[in-house]
Motif scaffolding. Structure first.
Motif, PDB file in Angstrom:
ATOM      1  N   GLN A   1      57.058  24.536  40.390  1.00  0.00           N
ATOM      2  CA  GLN A   1      55.719  24.888  40.858  1.00  0.00           C
ATOM      3  C   GLN A   1      54.933  23.667  41.329  1.00  0.00           C
ATOM      4  OE1 GLN A   1      53.898  27.008  37.608  1.00  0.00           O
ATOM      5  NE2 GLN A   1      55.631  28.441  37.419  1.00  0.00           N
ATOM      6  N   LYS A   2      55.594  22.477  41.154  1.00  0.00           N
ATOM      7  CA  LYS A   2      54.986  21.216  41.602  1.00  0.00           C
ATOM      8  C   LYS A   2      53.610  20.997  40.972  1.00  0.00           C
ATOM      9  CE  LYS A   2      57.522  21.150  45.944  1.00  0.00           C
ATOM     10  NZ  LYS A   2      57.468  21.052  47.414  1.00  0.00           N
ATOM     11  N   LEU A   3      53.510  21.353  39.691  1.00  0.00           N
ATOM     12  CA  LEU A   3      52.270  21.118  38.952  1.00  0.00           C
ATOM     13  C   LEU A   3      52.306  19.728  38.330  1.00  0.00           C
ATOM     14  CD1 LEU A   3      51.994  24.553  37.128  1.00  0.00           C
ATOM     15  CD2 LEU A   3      50.753  23.823  39.175  1.00  0.00           C
ATOM     16  N   LYS A   4      51.179  19.089  38.278  1.00  0.00           N
ATOM     17  CA  LYS A   4      51.086  17.771  37.675  1.00  0.00           C
ATOM     18  C   LYS A   4      49.977  17.781  36.629  1.00  0.00           C
ATOM     19  CE  LYS A   4      54.164  16.130  40.530  1.00  0.00           C
ATOM     20  NZ  LYS A   4      55.502  15.712  40.067  1.00  0.00           N
ATOM     21  N   GLY A   5      49.743  16.611  36.005  1.00  0.00           N
ATOM     22  CA  GLY A   5      48.623  16.495  35.084  1.00  0.00           C
ATOM     23  C   GLY A   5      49.041  16.365  33.638  1.00  0.00           C
ATOM     24  N   GLU A   6      48.047  16.510  32.753  1.00  0.00           N
ATOM     25  CA  GLU A   6      48.270  16.254  31.331  1.00  0.00           C
ATOM     26  C   GLU A   6      49.260  17.246  30.722  1.00  0.00           C
ATOM     27  OE1 GLU A   6      44.587  16.045  29.260  1.00  0.00           O
ATOM     28  OE2 GLU A   6      43.996  14.138  30.186  1.00  0.00           O
ATOM     29  N   ARG A   7      49.215  18.500  31.170  1.00  0.00           N
ATOM     30  CA  ARG A   7      50.139  19.494  30.618  1.00  0.00           C
ATOM     31  C   ARG A   7      51.590  19.082  30.881  1.00  0.00           C
ATOM     32  NH1 ARG A   7      52.168  22.339  26.902  1.00  0.00           N
ATOM     33  NH2 ARG A   7      53.342  24.195  27.553  1.00  0.00           N
ATOM     34  N   TYR A   8      51.822  18.568  32.050  1.00  0.00           N
ATOM     35  CA  TYR A   8      53.153  18.100  32.419  1.00  0.00           C
ATOM     36  C   TYR A   8      53.552  16.918  31.527  1.00  0.00           C
ATOM     37  CZ  TYR A   8      56.932  17.244  35.829  1.00  0.00           C
ATOM     38  OH  TYR A   8      58.143  17.101  36.449  1.00  0.00           O
ATOM     39  N   ALA A   9      52.635  15.988  31.296  1.00  0.00           N
ATOM     40  CA  ALA A   9      52.897  14.834  30.429  1.00  0.00           C
ATOM     41  C   ALA A   9      53.204  15.280  29.005  1.00  0.00           C
ATOM     42  CB  ALA A   9      51.697  13.888  30.442  1.00  0.00           C
ATOM     43  N   ASP A  10      52.458  16.301  28.533  1.00  0.00           N
ATOM     44  CA  ASP A  10      52.661  16.777  27.162  1.00  0.00           C
ATOM     45  C   ASP A  10      54.051  17.382  26.974  1.00  0.00           C
ATOM     46  OD1 ASP A  10      50.158  15.986  26.342  1.00  0.00           O
ATOM     47  OD2 ASP A  10      49.212  17.921  26.771  1.00  0.00           O
ATOM     48  N   LEU A  11      54.541  18.071  28.010  1.00  0.00           N
ATOM     49  CA  LEU A  11      55.875  18.654  27.906  1.00  0.00           C
ATOM     50  C   LEU A  11      56.944  17.570  27.760  1.00  0.00           C
ATOM     51  CD1 LEU A  11      55.690  21.543  30.536  1.00  0.00           C
ATOM     52  CD2 LEU A  11      55.950  21.793  28.062  1.00  0.00           C
ATOM     53  N   TYR A  12      56.831  16.529  28.571  1.00  0.00           N
ATOM     54  CA  TYR A  12      57.794  15.432  28.451  1.00  0.00           C
ATOM     55  C   TYR A  12      57.688  14.753  27.078  1.00  0.00           C
ATOM     56  CZ  TYR A  12      59.636  15.368  33.205  1.00  0.00           C
ATOM     57  OH  TYR A  12      60.303  15.677  34.370  1.00  0.00           O
ATOM     58  N   PHE A  13      56.454  14.571  26.612  1.00  0.00           N
ATOM     59  CA  PHE A  13      56.277  13.928  25.302  1.00  0.00           C
ATOM     60  C   PHE A  13      56.837  14.812  24.187  1.00  0.00           C
ATOM     61  CE2 PHE A  13      53.478  12.778  21.595  1.00  0.00           C
ATOM     62  CZ  PHE A  13      54.120  11.578  21.320  1.00  0.00           C
ATOM     63  N   ALA A  14      56.611  16.133  24.321  1.00  0.00           N
ATOM     64  CA  ALA A  14      57.140  17.062  23.311  1.00  0.00           C
ATOM     65  C   ALA A  14      58.666  16.989  23.272  1.00  0.00           C
ATOM     66  CB  ALA A  14      56.683  18.485  23.626  1.00  0.00           C
ATOM     67  N   ARG A  15      59.295  16.941  24.455  1.00  0.00           N
ATOM     68  CA  ARG A  15      60.758  16.856  24.454  1.00  0.00           C
ATOM     69  C   ARG A  15      61.225  15.498  23.930  1.00  0.00           C
ATOM     70  NH1 ARG A  15      64.312  18.079  29.811  1.00  0.00           N
ATOM     71  NH2 ARG A  15      63.561  15.982  30.357  1.00  0.00           N
ATOM     72  N   ALA A  16      60.442  14.457  24.215  1.00  0.00           N
ATOM     73  CA  ALA A  16      60.768  13.134  23.675  1.00  0.00           C
ATOM     74  C   ALA A  16      60.770  13.160  22.153  1.00  0.00           C
ATOM     75  CB  ALA A  16      59.768  12.100  24.187  1.00  0.00           C
ATOM     76  N   MET A  17      59.790  13.839  21.559  1.00  0.00           N
ATOM     77  CA  MET A  17      59.742  13.956  20.097  1.00  0.00           C
ATOM     78  C   MET A  17      60.999  14.653  19.571  1.00  0.00           C
ATOM     79  SD  MET A  17      56.994  12.559  18.791  1.00  0.00           S
ATOM     80  CE  MET A  17      57.230  13.237  17.173  1.00  0.00           C
ATOM     81  N   GLU A  18      61.430  15.706  20.258  1.00  0.00           N
ATOM     82  CA  GLU A  18      62.627  16.432  19.820  1.00  0.00           C
ATOM     83  C   GLU A  18      63.867  15.547  19.922  1.00  0.00           C
ATOM     84  OE1 GLU A  18      62.430  19.321  18.447  1.00  0.00           O
ATOM     85  OE2 GLU A  18      60.352  19.796  18.969  1.00  0.00           O
ATOM     86  N   PHE A  19      63.996  14.821  21.043  1.00  0.00           N
ATOM     87  CA  PHE A  19      65.139  13.918  21.193  1.00  0.00           C
ATOM     88  C   PHE A  19      65.151  12.867  20.072  1.00  0.00           C
ATOM     89  CE2 PHE A  19      65.440  14.962  25.912  1.00  0.00           C
ATOM     90  CZ  PHE A  19      66.705  15.511  25.819  1.00  0.00           C
ATOM     91  N   ALA A  20      63.975  12.335  19.737  1.00  0.00           N
ATOM     92  CA  ALA A  20      63.892  11.303  18.693  1.00  0.00           C
ATOM     93  C   ALA A  20      64.323  11.864  17.344  1.00  0.00           C
ATOM     94  CB  ALA A  20      62.475  10.749  18.613  1.00  0.00           C
TER      95      ALA A  20
END
Length: 668
Positions: A499-518
């Motif tokens: 959907q080519k959406l950007k912004g804080e919500r997009y950043a939060d998703l990457y951070f959430a997945r980073a937490m899971e990977f860690a």
């Protein structure tokens, strides 16, 4: 324990300042109960609460000092006694307690002054007088020590313990006949006390009264003496009477009672050697030197045993070790020459024989050298500065059990004399953010920051973040759950990208997945996702903090896996993770955990001065940051600032890191 109960009883009888409110009254009472039942670390936490609310009271400082004494933290106890006396200068128990601290730290004049101050409030108190007599004797003021004991004996002439203490004072002043009379009086008034017989047996042994000494020591042992010295002394007497079996039995028992005493193994080795049991004598000599390497005379005996066993190289090593310490002890040269000859090295044997004959010719030189050697030995016995970093590293790596007696057994590790429980000399670990908050319950550190709480309220992550000190071992079910969550977040990220959406919500998703990977320990993927989250969001200090922690974890994994990393690469990777902590500090200067973790990283690089600065910053932000005090204390000791280090360890213990008390007891 006896000291605690005695002082508690005394303090109950003393008029204390009444607490104004019921809650502080109750907390103090609970703390006293915990103290009585040997929950020293827990009791300190209760008294901390009272002191925080009412710092003008004397009672909680005094009780906290008593708990610290039981944990071997004499510096901390002294400070608390000072505060108690400042708040209420008319408490005899406070002077008594501080005097006890000075006595334990061999500050005899200060101890005497405090016991005298306590006696000013309570002139008839036997405990105060007895301890004042003791510190006077320790300070070699035997005349005034005897004045105190004689005063007590005039009041209670049939009290055996007073006669015993008088005997100790007389023995220390070299009045052995007077000591014998006093110990005899102690035996007369209390025949069932093993210590009285033991003391008289020692004096009789010193006076050459072997029969009487043997009788006394046997009486002490029959009464259940648990002092290894009684068995050692009786073993010596048995040996002199050629009762070798009895002597050997006594040495065996002494070793059971005191398995860390090298001299006992040495004595048993001598007996076994005389009996021709060379292999077991060798075992005893080896153990003696392991426990007490300063017993250089053991090298001579072990060398002769090695000669008997035809272990020529080992014998030569022993005689060389002896020559290095006593270069004018001629038998070592002749025995070393014997070993060289047996090894077929006639030239080497001649060197030793020639050296011995040269020394033997010049008797005056030997005498002069002996004097110099004595002076050198005296100099060697003076306190030397140690490389504490090396000492700490060795102890941490060896992970040896503590050499002190084992602590009493409790269900909780934080109960009882925790200073006797071995603690590794290693820094407290980094504090991290995780879904699983694992923090020790006793610690006073504020595992909280509004930045994290504000972020949790956004519900951007599947679970709220918590500060954690302890790594939680995930179960197979938990790991499976996190892998499922990674798949779910990956699908969400794909939809956002479509959907080519950007912004804080997009950043939060990457951070959430980073937490899971860690959480499943895929730190490479966690860092990649964190990079994207930080790039997408203007300011994201929480992500910077986590990324720094994960980068360090990744470095640890590489090191454990043996992956080749050059010094330059390692330095660069550390600089990168330090920049993340710096960014957190820039954006959030009151985030104490960033200062603390950065200091830990500096310690791993041995940049101790910078580490101390950052630990100090963390403490300035949170004055009850237990881990920062603990690690700064160790770092001070690494850099030979012992007093500062012990003060910080004391504060860390006060704030709930009970392992600090073991380190204080080992390095004070």
């Amino acid at each position: 324990m006896r000291f605690v109960k005695k002082i508690l009883l005394m303090l109950c009888l003393c008029p204390m300042m009444a607490l104004a409110q019921l809650n502080t009254d109750r907390i103090t009472a609970i703390g006293r109960n915990a103290l009585y039942y040997e929950d020293y670390v827990l009791s300190i936490q209760y008294f901390n609460q009272v002191i925080k609310v009412k710092p003008y009271l004397a009672e909680p400082y005094l009780y906290r000092a008593i708990a610290k004494i039981q944990l071997g933290d004499y510096n901390g106890a002294e400070k608390d006694c000072n505060s108690a006396i400042k708040n209420s200068p008319f408490l005899p128990g406070a002077y008594y307690t501080r005097g006890f601290v000075y006595r334990q730290t061999e500050q005899w004049e200060k101890a005497e002054k405090d016991f005298s101050e306590a006696l000013g409030f309570s002139p008839e108190n036997k405990t105060y007088m007895l301890l004042r007599a003791d510190v006077r004797a320790q300070n070699k003021d035997y005349a005034r020590a005897l004045e105190d004991i004689n005063f007590l004996l005039r009041k209670e002439p049939r009290t055996a313990s007073f006669h015993f203490e008088k005997g100790v004072i007389l023995m220390n002043s070299n009045d052995t006949l007077g000591a014998l009379a006093s110990f005899s009086d102690a035996v007369h008034y209390e025949e069932q006390n093993a210590a009285n017989w033991s003391a008289r047996g020692l004096i009789n042994s010193m006076l050459g009264n072997d029969e009487e000494a043997l009788y006394d020591l046997t009486q002490a042992i029959n009464l259940g003496s648990k002092w290894a010295g009684d068995y050692i002394n009786r073993g010596v007497l048995q040996y002199k009477r050629h009762n070798y079996r009895g002597a050997l039995s006594d040495y065996d028992k002494a070793i059971d009672l005191s398995p860390r005493d090298g001299k006992t193994y040495y004595n048993r080795g001598l007996l076994r050697q005389e009996l021709g049991d060379y292999n077991r004598a060798l075992d005893d000599y080896n153990t003696a030197l392991d426990l007490a390497p300063e017993l250089t005379e053991v090298h001579y005996q072990r060398g002769t045993v090695n000669l008997q066993l035809r272990q020529w190289k080992d014998a030569l090593a022993d005689f060389d070790a002896l020559i290095a310490v006593y270069p004018y002890f001629l038998p070592s040269y002749y025995l070393a020459a014997q070993a060289k000859t047996a090894l077929g090295d006639k030239k080497g044997a001649f060197v030793y024989q020639h050296k011995a004959s040269q020394l033997e010719k010049d008797k005056e030189k030997i005498q002069r050298a002996k004097k110099v050697n004595t002076d050198a030995q005296l100099a060697a016995n003076q306190p030397q500065k140690k490389d504490r970093r090396k000492e700490f590293s060795n102890r941490a790596a060896q992970n040896k059990p503590d050499v002190t007696d084992a602590a009493d057994t409790y269900e909780s590790e934080a109960r009882g004399s925790v200073q006797k429980r071995y603690a590794d000399v290693v820094n407290e670990p980094n504090i991290v953010l995780s879904y699983y908050g694992q923090t020790p319950s006793l610690r006073r550190t504020g595992y909280f920051h509004y930045m994290v709480e504000d972020y949790n309220r956004t519900n951007a992550l599947p679970s709220p973040l918590h500060f954690s000190v302890i790594d939680l071992a995930l179960t197979a079910e938990m790991v499976s759950k996190h892998f499922d969550q990674i798949d779910k977040l990956s699908r969400q990220i794909d939809r956002v990208e479509e959907q080519k959406l950007k912004g804080e919500r997009y950043a939060d998703l990457y951070f959430a997945r980073a937490m899971e990977f860690a959480l499943v320990q895929d730190y490479n993927s966690a860092i990649e996702d964190c990079n994207k989250a930080i790039a997408l969001r203007n300011k994201f200090p929480i992500a910077n903090f986590c990324r720094a922690n994960w980068r360090y974890k990744l470095l640890e994994f590489k090191r454990e896996a043996g992956e080749a990393t050059t010094a330059d690469q390692l330095k660069l990777e550390f600089e990168v993770l330090l920049r993340d902590y710096d960014e957190v500090i820039r954006q959030q200067p009151d985030f104490a955990f960033a200062y603390y973790n950065r200091a830990n990283m500096l310690c791993t690089q041995r940049d101790y001065e910078a580490a101390i600065r950052y630990y100090t910053k963390a403490i300035e932000v949170d004055g009850e940051f237990a881990e920062a005090y603990f690690n700064r204390g160790l770092t001070y000791i690494y850099t030979d600032e012992n007093e500062k280090g012990l003060n910080d360890l004391s504060k860390a213990g006060e704030l709930g890191i009970y392992q600090a008390y073991n380190l204080i007891s080992r390095f004070k």
